[in-house]
Design a protein around this motif. Structure first.
Motif, PDB file in Angstrom:
ATOM      1  N   ARG A   1     -45.901   1.539   1.516  1.00  0.00           N
ATOM      2  CA  ARG A   1     -46.782   1.226   0.394  1.00  0.00           C
ATOM      3  C   ARG A   1     -47.968   0.402   0.859  1.00  0.00           C
ATOM      4  O   ARG A   1     -49.100   0.632   0.455  1.00  0.00           O
ATOM      5  CB  ARG A   1     -46.029   0.460  -0.702  1.00  0.00           C
ATOM      6  CG  ARG A   1     -45.216   1.337  -1.619  1.00  0.00           C
ATOM      7  CD  ARG A   1     -44.945   0.670  -2.960  1.00  0.00           C
ATOM      8  NE  ARG A   1     -44.207  -0.564  -2.854  1.00  0.00           N
ATOM      9  CZ  ARG A   1     -42.884  -0.646  -2.813  1.00  0.00           C
ATOM     10  NH1 ARG A   1     -42.155   0.441  -2.845  1.00  0.00           N
ATOM     11  NH2 ARG A   1     -42.288  -1.812  -2.735  1.00  0.00           N
ATOM     12  N   ARG A   2     -47.685  -0.573   1.708  1.00  0.00           N
ATOM     13  CA  ARG A   2     -48.768  -1.458   2.153  1.00  0.00           C
ATOM     14  C   ARG A   2     -49.744  -0.724   3.069  1.00  0.00           C
ATOM     15  O   ARG A   2     -50.947  -0.996   3.051  1.00  0.00           O
ATOM     16  CB  ARG A   2     -48.181  -2.690   2.841  1.00  0.00           C
ATOM     17  CG  ARG A   2     -47.480  -3.603   1.831  1.00  0.00           C
ATOM     18  CD  ARG A   2     -47.018  -4.902   2.417  1.00  0.00           C
ATOM     19  NE  ARG A   2     -46.451  -5.754   1.374  1.00  0.00           N
ATOM     20  CZ  ARG A   2     -45.834  -6.900   1.602  1.00  0.00           C
ATOM     21  NH1 ARG A   2     -45.700  -7.354   2.832  1.00  0.00           N
ATOM     22  NH2 ARG A   2     -45.355  -7.610   0.596  1.00  0.00           N
TER      23      ARG A   2
ATOM     24  N   THR B   1     -51.621   1.826   0.588  1.00  0.00           N
ATOM     25  CA  THR B   1     -52.316   1.238  -0.556  1.00  0.00           C
ATOM     26  C   THR B   1     -53.460   0.377  -0.053  1.00  0.00           C
ATOM     27  O   THR B   1     -53.298  -0.386   0.907  1.00  0.00           O
ATOM     28  CB  THR B   1     -51.352   0.374  -1.400  1.00  0.00           C
ATOM     29  OG1 THR B   1     -50.290   1.198  -1.872  1.00  0.00           O
ATOM     30  CG2 THR B   1     -52.062  -0.245  -2.589  1.00  0.00           C
TER      31      THR B   1
ATOM     32  N   GLU C   1     -54.784  -7.459  -6.862  1.00  0.00           N
ATOM     33  CA  GLU C   1     -53.319  -7.460  -6.870  1.00  0.00           C
ATOM     34  C   GLU C   1     -52.800  -8.875  -7.020  1.00  0.00           C
ATOM     35  O   GLU C   1     -53.446  -9.843  -6.625  1.00  0.00           O
ATOM     36  CB  GLU C   1     -52.743  -6.784  -5.633  1.00  0.00           C
ATOM     37  CG  GLU C   1     -52.898  -7.531  -4.341  1.00  0.00           C
ATOM     38  CD  GLU C   1     -52.134  -6.870  -3.195  1.00  0.00           C
ATOM     39  OE1 GLU C   1     -51.764  -5.694  -3.319  1.00  0.00           O
ATOM     40  OE2 GLU C   1     -51.910  -7.557  -2.181  1.00  0.00           O
TER      41      GLU C   1
ATOM     42  N   GLN D   1     -42.650  -8.950  -4.238  1.00  0.00           N
ATOM     43  CA  GLN D   1     -43.334  -7.696  -4.566  1.00  0.00           C
ATOM     44  C   GLN D   1     -44.780  -7.973  -4.988  1.00  0.00           C
ATOM     45  O   GLN D   1     -45.173  -9.103  -5.245  1.00  0.00           O
ATOM     46  CB  GLN D   1     -42.582  -6.955  -5.675  1.00  0.00           C
ATOM     47  CG  GLN D   1     -41.203  -6.479  -5.250  1.00  0.00           C
ATOM     48  CD  GLN D   1     -40.565  -5.571  -6.289  1.00  0.00           C
ATOM     49  OE1 GLN D   1     -41.118  -5.310  -7.343  1.00  0.00           O
ATOM     50  NE2 GLN D   1     -39.380  -5.089  -5.987  1.00  0.00           N
TER      51      GLN D   1
ATOM     52  N   ARG E   1     -48.235  -6.402  -7.412  1.00  0.00           N
ATOM     53  CA  ARG E   1     -48.570  -5.600  -8.575  1.00  0.00           C
ATOM     54  C   ARG E   1     -50.093  -5.458  -8.655  1.00  0.00           C
ATOM     55  O   ARG E   1     -50.825  -6.440  -8.520  1.00  0.00           O
ATOM     56  CB  ARG E   1     -48.038  -6.284  -9.837  1.00  0.00           C
ATOM     57  CG  ARG E   1     -48.180  -5.468 -11.088  1.00  0.00           C
ATOM     58  CD  ARG E   1     -47.543  -6.185 -12.265  1.00  0.00           C
ATOM     59  NE  ARG E   1     -46.094  -6.239 -12.133  1.00  0.00           N
ATOM     60  CZ  ARG E   1     -45.296  -6.932 -12.923  1.00  0.00           C
ATOM     61  NH1 ARG E   1     -45.814  -7.659 -13.892  1.00  0.00           N
ATOM     62  NH2 ARG E   1     -43.994  -6.923 -12.761  1.00  0.00           N
TER      63      ARG E   1
ATOM     64  N   VAL F   1     -53.434   4.305  -3.928  1.00  0.00           N
ATOM     65  CA  VAL F   1     -52.212   3.721  -4.499  1.00  0.00           C
ATOM     66  C   VAL F   1     -51.036   4.535  -3.988  1.00  0.00           C
ATOM     67  O   VAL F   1     -50.986   5.754  -4.190  1.00  0.00           O
ATOM     68  CB  VAL F   1     -52.248   3.751  -6.042  1.00  0.00           C
ATOM     69  CG1 VAL F   1     -50.925   3.284  -6.616  1.00  0.00           C
ATOM     70  CG2 VAL F   1     -53.388   2.890  -6.564  1.00  0.00           C
TER      71      VAL F   1
ATOM     72  N   SER G   1     -45.807   1.895  -6.036  1.00  0.00           N
ATOM     73  CA  SER G   1     -46.629   0.725  -6.370  1.00  0.00           C
ATOM     74  C   SER G   1     -46.519   0.415  -7.860  1.00  0.00           C
ATOM     75  O   SER G   1     -46.498   1.319  -8.696  1.00  0.00           O
ATOM     76  CB  SER G   1     -48.095   0.985  -6.015  1.00  0.00           C
ATOM     77  OG  SER G   1     -48.246   1.214  -4.644  1.00  0.00           O
TER      78      SER G   1
END
Length: 573
Positions: free
Chosen positions: A51-52, A55, A96, A103, A105, A451, A455
């Motif tokens: 994800r990192r 994103t 974010e 986590q 968002r 994204v 996420s």
């Protein structure tokens, strides 16, 4: 001797081996459990790393706590809007925030990004596991719970289109759409007037009993009575008799929500449950109230549905009744119905519509009375328009012939959306366009963000509706005049694609099905009350208003027990 020694050694070896086996059995189990835990942690770490990597690295506030992130700054959600806007000014319209247990968002405050998000909602962006559990607990697996098509049953893109509409949410929405058509609402306008005039008659009696021209009336309770009786008759052909003083379990439970206190423990569980969804089922005082409400509403809807089924079997239901909310639900329950709903879906839909029709309308009407009491010049201007118009307007006249009433209603919906926040999780990778470039964590200017699947995203409806960057420097003011011509709506606000540039009814596939019903009821009730009464704050124009607890956040006068709003109400003569 050697033989005896050999036997003894063999016996000791055997004994040690048995002990070793006995010892290693639980060790193997523990090792297995540890291995599974390690594997789970590894998979989670890989997902987080992916994800990192996929994103866009966004700027945002530092985390004050690994456990809660910035979560405690965002409770309650109505007050969180100010914090979201402050961060948007500092970090850009998309940023974010640190969430629970490390986590992250993504927060969207950019109009183009929000429009993109809502266009793909229910498919690319779906309910979080936490919200699915909470929604199921409150109302069951109905329209609010339904995703596009559950991902367990998801098929390839081409096969999906070949099959046509197998989409859970669309199927349920389509089954109910006729109940919220203009023709259906036109027929129901008389019901809205009946409830409003019944309340008017009771208030007249209350004022007469004081031997004066005014009385202190706790208006939030009465707005709840009006909305409950209205949705009962209009949607389910059932009069709850709330305005007549008949007690109902639903209103009693809603009152209990207003009296409940927010504790540190409940807040902590709520925040942690967003990362560990099973915690949403923790038996707190609030969750017990939610279950009690679910049971009460379930019992009511079961009775109403059973009665309607019997009437249908007996041939009592006519064409008009079949187009009512409850009539359409029973029709869709038929095995041969094109848009078949299961009994569980029918029950859940009835609960959703009963709760939504009750809770959101009573909140909006209460806010309207508060705002016009605080702004007597607005109240006077509105009353003048209504009196000049004369007789009670028809549904079509409500929609087009009373511009200031329309302006007041939409300004309330802008400033005080009943649902203040909207959370989703990405079910697949996506690229989100922006209306204006933002600077990433590395300093790069970008006009879109990537994204990754998994996420978490949030849109603060209250923040976007009241954002100075979107609505101008007077965004926090109650100013109905902004709606009277197109010049009153800033260019940036016009980029918001929701109803009348608002997110109050959200947007995209999940746009509120009952928004036309809600606006017509809102206008009708407010019209009757303002034509006949003058509203003032009991303790003067400096009265402080705050947000109290409820199933949804409710307004209250500061210092009052529960969600109480006592106003001075006097007859207009």
């Amino acid at each position: 001797m050697s033989s005896l020694a050999g036997t003894s050694i063999e016996f000791l070896h055997k004994l040690q081996l048995e002990k070793l086996i006995a010892l290693t059995r639980p060790v193997h189990f523990v090792d297995g459990a540890c291995a599974l835990a390690a594997l789970y942690a590894l998979v989670k770490a890989i997902h987080i790393a992916r994800r990192r990597l996929k994103t866009t690295s966004l700027r945002g506030p530092a985390s004050p706590s690994f456990v809660f992130g910035v979560g405690k700054k965002l409770v309650p959600a109505t007050e969180a809007a100010v914090q979201y806007e402050a961060w948007a000014e500092e970090y850009g319209a998309v940023y974010e925030i640190p969430s629970t247990l490390g986590q992250r968002r993504i927060v969207l405050c950019d109009p183009r990004a929000i429009a993109h998000f809502y266009a793909r909602e229910t498919w690319t962006y779906v309910l979080t596991p936490f919200d699915m559990i909470v929604t199921e607990i409150i109302v069951g697996k109905g329209l609010l719970w339904a995703q596009g098509e559950s991902h367990q049953r998801r098929v390839s893109h081409s096969v999906f289109h070949a099959r046509g509409s197998t989409h859970d949410m669309y199927r349920q929405r389509k089954a109910l759409t006729p109940a919220f058509s203009n023709a259906a609402i036109r027929r129901l306008t008389s019901v809205f007037y009946d409830s409003a005039y019944k309340a008017k008659g009771i208030w007249d009696s209350i004022i007469e009993s004081t031997d004066g021209d005014s009385a202190i009336i706790e208006v939030q309770t009465w707005m709840s009575h009006i909305s409950l009786d209205t949705i009962g008759i209009a949607g389910f052909s059932h009069d709850f008799g709330s305005l007549d003083g008949k007690p109902t379990s639903v209103t009693e439970i809603f009152d209990s929500f207003g009296k409940s206190k927010r504790s540190a423990l409940n807040t902590s569980i709520f925040l942690l449950a967003q990362s560990i969804p099973i915690l949403a089922k923790t038996p707190t005082s609030r969750s017990k109230l939610v279950k009690k409400l679910n049971k009460s509403v379930g019992e009511i809807t079961d009775v109403l549905l059973a009665r309607t089924r019997k009437e249908k079997e007996a041939g009592v239901i006519g064409d008009k009744d079949e187009k009512s909310i409850i009539g359409l639900l029973i029709k869709a329950e038929s095995e041969d119905a094109e848009l078949h709903l299961s009994p569980e879906e029918v029950r859940a839909q009835a609960k959703v519509l009963l709760l939504a029709g009750y809770e959101t309308m009573s909140i909006s009407l209460t806010w309207a009375l508060i705002e016009i009491a605080l702004k007597p010049e607005v109240q006077t201007k509105l009353r003048e328009e209504l009196l000049e118009f004369g007789a009670d307007p028809t549904y079509d006249q409500l929609s087009s012939s009373l511009p200031y009433l329309d302006a007041v209603v939409h300004e309330i919906l802008r400033l005080h959306p009943p649902v203040p926040e909207f959370r989703r999780v990405a079910a697949e990778d996506d690229v989100v366009p922006l209306s204006e470039p933002i600077r990433t964590k590395s300093g790069q200017l970008v006009d879109h963000i990537s994204v990754a699947k998994g996420s978490n995203l949030v849109i603060s409806i209250a923040c976007v509706n009241r954002s100075a960057a979107i609505w101008g420097s007077d965004a926090k003011e109650f100013k109905p005049e902004r709606w009277l011509d197109e010049e009153g709506i800033p260019r940036k606000a016009k980029e918001i694609q929701g109803h009348r540039h608002l997110l109050t009814f959200v947007d995209g596939p999940r746009t509120c099905l009952g928004k036309g019903f809600a606006i017509a009821e809102f206008k009708t009730v407010l019209l009757v009350l303002v034509k006949n009464f003058v509203f003032e704050m009991r303790d003067g124009p400096e009265t402080k208003i705050e947000t109290g607890r409820g199933v949804l956040p409710r307004p209250k006068v500061a210092g009052e027990e529960g969600a109480r709003v006592p106003l001075r109400v006097r007859r207009f003569e």
